[in-house]
Design a protein around this motif. Structure first.
Motif, PDB file in Angstrom:
ATOM      1  N   ILE A  73     -32.084  -9.464  10.625  1.00 44.66           N
ATOM      2  CA  ILE A  73     -31.957  -9.360  12.075  1.00 44.66           C
ATOM      3  C   ILE A  73     -31.258 -10.615  12.570  1.00 44.66           C
ATOM      4  CG2 ILE A  73     -33.190  -9.171  14.263  1.00 44.66           C
ATOM      5  CD1 ILE A  73     -35.485  -7.843  12.654  1.00 44.66           C
ATOM      6  N   LYS A  74     -30.113 -10.414  13.232  1.00 49.98           N
ATOM      7  CA  LYS A  74     -29.322 -11.546  13.721  1.00 49.98           C
ATOM      8  C   LYS A  74     -30.075 -12.321  14.788  1.00 49.98           C
ATOM      9  CE  LYS A  74     -24.880  -9.334  13.011  1.00 49.98           C
ATOM     10  NZ  LYS A  74     -23.651  -8.870  13.660  1.00 49.98           N
ATOM     11  N   GLY A  75     -29.794 -13.588  14.862  1.00 45.14           N
ATOM     12  CA  GLY A  75     -30.357 -14.485  15.856  1.00 45.14           C
ATOM     13  C   GLY A  75     -29.815 -15.872  15.587  1.00 45.14           C
ATOM     14  N   GLU A  76     -30.400 -16.887  16.232  1.00 48.31           N
ATOM     15  CA  GLU A  76     -29.951 -18.266  15.970  1.00 48.31           C
ATOM     16  C   GLU A  76     -29.929 -18.530  14.484  1.00 48.31           C
ATOM     17  OE1 GLU A  76     -31.269 -21.763  18.043  1.00 48.31           O
ATOM     18  OE2 GLU A  76     -31.793 -20.503  19.745  1.00 48.31           O
ATOM     19  N   GLY A  77     -31.050 -18.306  13.866  1.00 53.89           N
ATOM     20  CA  GLY A  77     -31.133 -18.395  12.416  1.00 53.89           C
ATOM     21  C   GLY A  77     -31.266 -17.000  11.856  1.00 53.89           C
ATOM     22  N   GLY A  78     -32.029 -16.205  12.557  1.00 55.42           N
ATOM     23  CA  GLY A  78     -32.249 -14.824  12.170  1.00 55.42           C
ATOM     24  C   GLY A  78     -33.578 -14.631  11.478  1.00 55.42           C
ATOM     25  N   ILE A  79     -33.827 -13.386  11.117  1.00 53.37           N
ATOM     26  CA  ILE A  79     -35.078 -13.020  10.447  1.00 53.37           C
ATOM     27  C   ILE A  79     -34.750 -12.122   9.263  1.00 53.37           C
ATOM     28  CG2 ILE A  79     -37.251 -11.754  10.684  1.00 53.37           C
ATOM     29  CD1 ILE A  79     -37.188 -12.481  13.673  1.00 53.37           C
ATOM     30  N   ALA A  80     -35.324 -12.458   8.120  1.00 54.94           N
ATOM     31  CA  ALA A  80     -35.199 -11.613   6.936  1.00 54.94           C
ATOM     32  C   ALA A  80     -36.412 -10.699   6.902  1.00 54.94           C
ATOM     33  CB  ALA A  80     -35.141 -12.463   5.670  1.00 54.94           C
ATOM     34  N   LYS A  81     -36.178  -9.396   6.969  1.00 48.63           N
ATOM     35  CA  LYS A  81     -37.264  -8.427   6.862  1.00 48.63           C
ATOM     36  C   LYS A  81     -37.386  -8.031   5.399  1.00 48.63           C
ATOM     37  CE  LYS A  81     -38.489  -5.787  10.060  1.00 48.63           C
ATOM     38  NZ  LYS A  81     -38.731  -4.741  11.032  1.00 48.63           N
ATOM     39  N   MET A  82     -38.585  -8.167   4.881  1.00 50.73           N
ATOM     40  CA  MET A  82     -38.823  -7.917   3.474  1.00 50.73           C
ATOM     41  C   MET A  82     -39.344  -6.498   3.256  1.00 50.73           C
ATOM     42  SD  MET A  82     -37.833 -10.865   2.557  1.00 50.73           S
ATOM     43  CE  MET A  82     -38.171 -10.878   0.808  1.00 50.73           C
ATOM     44  N   GLU A  83     -39.261  -6.007   2.022  1.00 47.74           N
ATOM     45  CA  GLU A  83     -39.702  -4.653   1.707  1.00 47.74           C
ATOM     46  C   GLU A  83     -41.184  -4.436   1.983  1.00 47.74           C
ATOM     47  OE1 GLU A  83     -38.517  -3.330  -2.160  1.00 47.74           O
ATOM     48  OE2 GLU A  83     -36.398  -3.373  -1.634  1.00 47.74           O
ATOM     49  N   ASP A  84     -41.993  -5.494   1.912  1.00 48.51           N
ATOM     50  CA  ASP A  84     -43.432  -5.349   2.166  1.00 48.51           C
ATOM     51  C   ASP A  84     -43.769  -5.393   3.657  1.00 48.51           C
ATOM     52  OD1 ASP A  84     -43.159  -8.026   2.823  1.00 48.51           O
ATOM     53  OD2 ASP A  84     -44.722  -8.728   1.464  1.00 48.51           O
ATOM     54  N   GLY A  85     -42.739  -5.477   4.517  1.00 50.12           N
ATOM     55  CA  GLY A  85     -42.948  -5.491   5.958  1.00 50.12           C
ATOM     56  C   GLY A  85     -43.032  -6.874   6.571  1.00 50.12           C
TER      57      GLY A  85
END
Length: 68
Positions: free
Chosen positions: A36-48
């Motif tokens: 998910i884009k953002g300043e740094g962003g967020i990595a969404k993992m397979e486990d939620g």
């Protein structure tokens, strides 16, 4: 409790698709579901779980993801 620093683990694991996305997080790139884009962003993992990506490491993280 661990006897090594996160830097030592980062060096040991970088050749097997792990990446340090933040000062306190090393993740396995094979289990990143999306980003998910953002300043740094967020990595969404397979486990939620959602892991913040630091602004400083964002570009290298995206390059590492593309190289899989």
């Amino acid at each position: 409790m661990v006897s090594k620093t996160i830097k030592e683990y980062e060096e040991m694991l970088e050749e097997v698709n792990f990446f340090r996305v933040h000062n306190s997080h090393i993740i396995n790139l094979r289990y990143v579901k999306n980003y998910i884009k953002g300043e740094g962003g967020i990595a969404k993992m397979e486990d939620g779980s959602e892991i913040d990506v630091s602004r400083r490491r964002k570009e290298d993280f995206l390059i590492a993801l593309r190289s899989l």
